[in-house]
Scaffold this motif. Structure first.
Motif, PDB file in Angstrom:
ATOM      1  N   ARG A 160      -6.545  10.119  10.695  1.00 40.37           N
ATOM      2  CA  ARG A 160      -7.688   9.275  10.985  1.00 40.37           C
ATOM      3  C   ARG A 160      -8.839   9.529  10.007  1.00 40.37           C
ATOM      4  O   ARG A 160      -9.575   8.642   9.634  1.00 40.37           O
ATOM      5  N   GLU A 161      -8.977  10.784   9.593  1.00 44.18           N
ATOM      6  CA  GLU A 161     -10.088  11.175   8.733  1.00 44.18           C
ATOM      7  C   GLU A 161      -9.945  10.626   7.323  1.00 44.18           C
ATOM      8  O   GLU A 161     -10.875  10.625   6.536  1.00 44.18           O
TER       9      GLU A 161
ATOM     10  N   ASP B 239       0.826  -1.218   0.000  1.00 45.88           N
ATOM     11  CA  ASP B 239       0.000   0.000   0.000  1.00 45.88           C
ATOM     12  C   ASP B 239       0.856   1.263   0.000  1.00 45.88           C
ATOM     13  O   ASP B 239       0.434   2.297  -0.528  1.00 45.88           O
ATOM     14  N   TYR B 240       2.045   1.192   0.585  1.00 43.20           N
ATOM     15  CA  TYR B 240       2.933   2.357   0.574  1.00 43.20           C
ATOM     16  C   TYR B 240       3.393   2.663  -0.847  1.00 43.20           C
ATOM     17  O   TYR B 240       3.368   3.814  -1.278  1.00 43.20           O
ATOM     18  N   ILE B 241       3.812   1.637  -1.604  1.00 40.51           N
ATOM     19  CA  ILE B 241       4.256   1.875  -2.972  1.00 40.51           C
ATOM     20  C   ILE B 241       3.098   2.348  -3.832  1.00 40.51           C
ATOM     21  O   ILE B 241       3.261   3.198  -4.717  1.00 40.51           O
ATOM     22  N   LYS B 242       1.883   1.831  -3.589  1.00 40.16           N
ATOM     23  CA  LYS B 242       0.709   2.303  -4.324  1.00 40.16           C
ATOM     24  C   LYS B 242       0.465   3.783  -4.038  1.00 40.16           C
ATOM     25  O   LYS B 242       0.127   4.562  -4.939  1.00 40.16           O
ATOM     26  N   ALA B 243       0.637   4.172  -2.784  1.00 38.96           N
ATOM     27  CA  ALA B 243       0.442   5.572  -2.416  1.00 38.96           C
ATOM     28  C   ALA B 243       1.464   6.470  -3.098  1.00 38.96           C
ATOM     29  O   ALA B 243       1.141   7.553  -3.592  1.00 38.96           O
ATOM     30  N   LEU B 244       2.713   6.018  -3.144  1.00 40.27           N
ATOM     31  CA  LEU B 244       3.750   6.796  -3.818  1.00 40.27           C
ATOM     32  C   LEU B 244       3.428   6.962  -5.297  1.00 40.27           C
ATOM     33  O   LEU B 244       3.573   8.049  -5.863  1.00 40.27           O
TER      34      LEU B 244
ATOM     35  N   ARG C 281      -4.120   6.675   7.833  1.00 45.97           N
ATOM     36  CA  ARG C 281      -3.617   6.071   9.064  1.00 45.97           C
ATOM     37  C   ARG C 281      -3.327   4.581   8.852  1.00 45.97           C
ATOM     38  O   ARG C 281      -2.353   4.047   9.378  1.00 45.97           O
ATOM     39  N   LYS C 282      -4.166   3.924   8.063  1.00 45.25           N
ATOM     40  CA  LYS C 282      -3.991   2.497   7.804  1.00 45.25           C
ATOM     41  C   LYS C 282      -2.658   2.242   7.098  1.00 45.25           C
ATOM     42  O   LYS C 282      -1.882   1.367   7.501  1.00 45.25           O
ATOM     43  N   VAL C 283      -2.386   3.002   6.025  1.00 39.92           N
ATOM     44  CA  VAL C 283      -1.123   2.845   5.300  1.00 39.92           C
ATOM     45  C   VAL C 283       0.049   3.104   6.235  1.00 39.92           C
ATOM     46  O   VAL C 283       1.045   2.371   6.240  1.00 39.92           O
ATOM     47  N   HIS C 284      -0.064   4.172   7.034  1.00 44.61           N
ATOM     48  CA  HIS C 284       1.021   4.583   7.930  1.00 44.61           C
ATOM     49  C   HIS C 284       1.289   3.501   8.978  1.00 44.61           C
ATOM     50  O   HIS C 284       2.436   3.078   9.167  1.00 44.61           O
ATOM     51  N   ARG C 285       0.222   3.057   9.643  1.00 52.87           N
ATOM     52  CA  ARG C 285       0.416   2.086  10.711  1.00 52.87           C
ATOM     53  C   ARG C 285       0.948   0.757  10.179  1.00 52.87           C
ATOM     54  O   ARG C 285       1.849   0.162  10.773  1.00 52.87           O
TER      55      ARG C 285
ATOM     56  N   ASP D 118       1.481   7.342  17.988  1.00 53.64           N
ATOM     57  CA  ASP D 118       1.404   8.795  17.836  1.00 53.64           C
ATOM     58  C   ASP D 118       1.068   9.250  16.413  1.00 53.64           C
ATOM     59  O   ASP D 118       1.300  10.408  16.062  1.00 53.64           O
ATOM     60  N   ILE D 119       0.540   8.371  15.600  1.00 57.22           N
ATOM     61  CA  ILE D 119       0.170   8.778  14.240  1.00 57.22           C
ATOM     62  C   ILE D 119      -0.800   9.952  14.339  1.00 57.22           C
ATOM     63  O   ILE D 119      -1.779   9.893  15.091  1.00 57.22           O
TER      64      ILE D 119
END
Length: 293
Positions: free
Chosen positions: A290-291, A130-135, A185-189, A284-285
């Protein structure tokens, strides 16, 4: 001629190693040519990677040069056998549009020890799907769904370098790359959790460079160093970008980057402290993320 009609990164590595051993033995190319019953031009082409040496010729040259370490024989003979071997990445046409990227993945696949410094992004070998998809969604280039799927498949294959092949991997990551807001938040966590889990492998060392270590963080932009044997000194340095990769094999460049990396490691949190930092970072994200879930 190596596959594709140009020197491959493997043939260049092999040629450079053979040249170093020949020069250390204070022999010229003519001596080597006579020993393998070849021509001086052939030795020249082998040493520049223009042609692939046969394993038998490699063995003969190392004997002539007085090399006694059997690990060197095994490594270089294997490199000779693999010089024209088709890499798994050739099954992904989009990935090999850039020859530099193909060279980068070859180095990554062959390496026994990989060291990475990354101040802006998560290192490629640690990126989640999901991180690479976001990039890619943020790229100025429009990527088709097929290209996105291919990029994810490539990342999955690359992760096997440390997850299955057992290569040693050490990374220093600047704090903002871990704590700055991500698309959700999901991608980050999930990305932080993946790094936390991988960092506990025996062959992996992850260190976080605090944001306060500004001076160390600005010693260099991101880079990756590769080793291919037991020697501690890096044998190649690469800059992996979104669209291309730049490779350095000059000993002076490698010595400079090795010194920078050790400075970064000294300034960074220890691996145990870094694990604690990542656990806290997951808690601490930022609320603003969250939104976006």
């Amino acid at each position: 001629m190596p596959a594709g009609g140009r020197p491959t990164v493997r043939s260049r590595q092999l040629g450079a190693a053979l040249k170093r051993y020949r020069e250390a033995a204070k022999l010229d190319q003519q001596h080597a040519a006579e020993h393998i019953v070849g021509s001086k031009a052939k030795i020249s082409r082998i040493e520049t990677g223009q042609v692939s040496a046969r394993p038998g010729d490699v063995r003969l040259m190392l004997e002539l040069y007085g090399v006694e370490d059997r690990d060197v024989y095994r490594r270089l003979e294997q490199l000779a056998r693999d010089s024209n071997k088709r890499g798994w990445w050739l099954n992904f046409p989009w990935a090999i549009k850039d020859e530099g990227f193909a060279d980068f993945v070859t180095l990554e696949t062959d390496a026994t020890y990989i060291r990475a410094w990354q101040p802006l992004f998560i290192p490629g070998l640690l990126q989640t799907d999901d991180y690479i998809k976001a990039l890619m969604s943020l790229s100025l280039t429009v990527h088709s769904p097929e290209m996105v799927d291919e990029a994810v498949a490539i990342r999955q294959a690359r992760r096997k370098t440390i997850e299955e092949s057992g290569a040693q991997f050490a990374a220093v990551i600047w704090e903002p790359a871990l704590t700055a807001p991500m698309p959700s938040r999901k991608v980050h966590r999930e990305q932080l959790l993946h790094i936390h889990n991988v960092a506990q492998r025996r062959n992996v060392s992850i260190q976080v460079l605090p944001v306060s270590e500004w001076q160390a963080a600005h010693l260099s932009s991101h880079f990756v160093m590769f080793n291919f044997g037991p020697e501690p000194a890096p044998q190649a340095v690469a800059y992996d970008t979104t669209t291309s990769s730049v490779l350095f094999e000059d000993p002076e460049d490698m010595a400079t980057h090795a010194q920078i990396f050790e400075t970064l490691r000294s300034a960074a949190l220890t691996p145990d402290q870094s694990l604690s930092f990542i656990r806290q970072a997951m808690k601490d994200i930022p609320e603003s993320e969250r939104e976006k879930e």
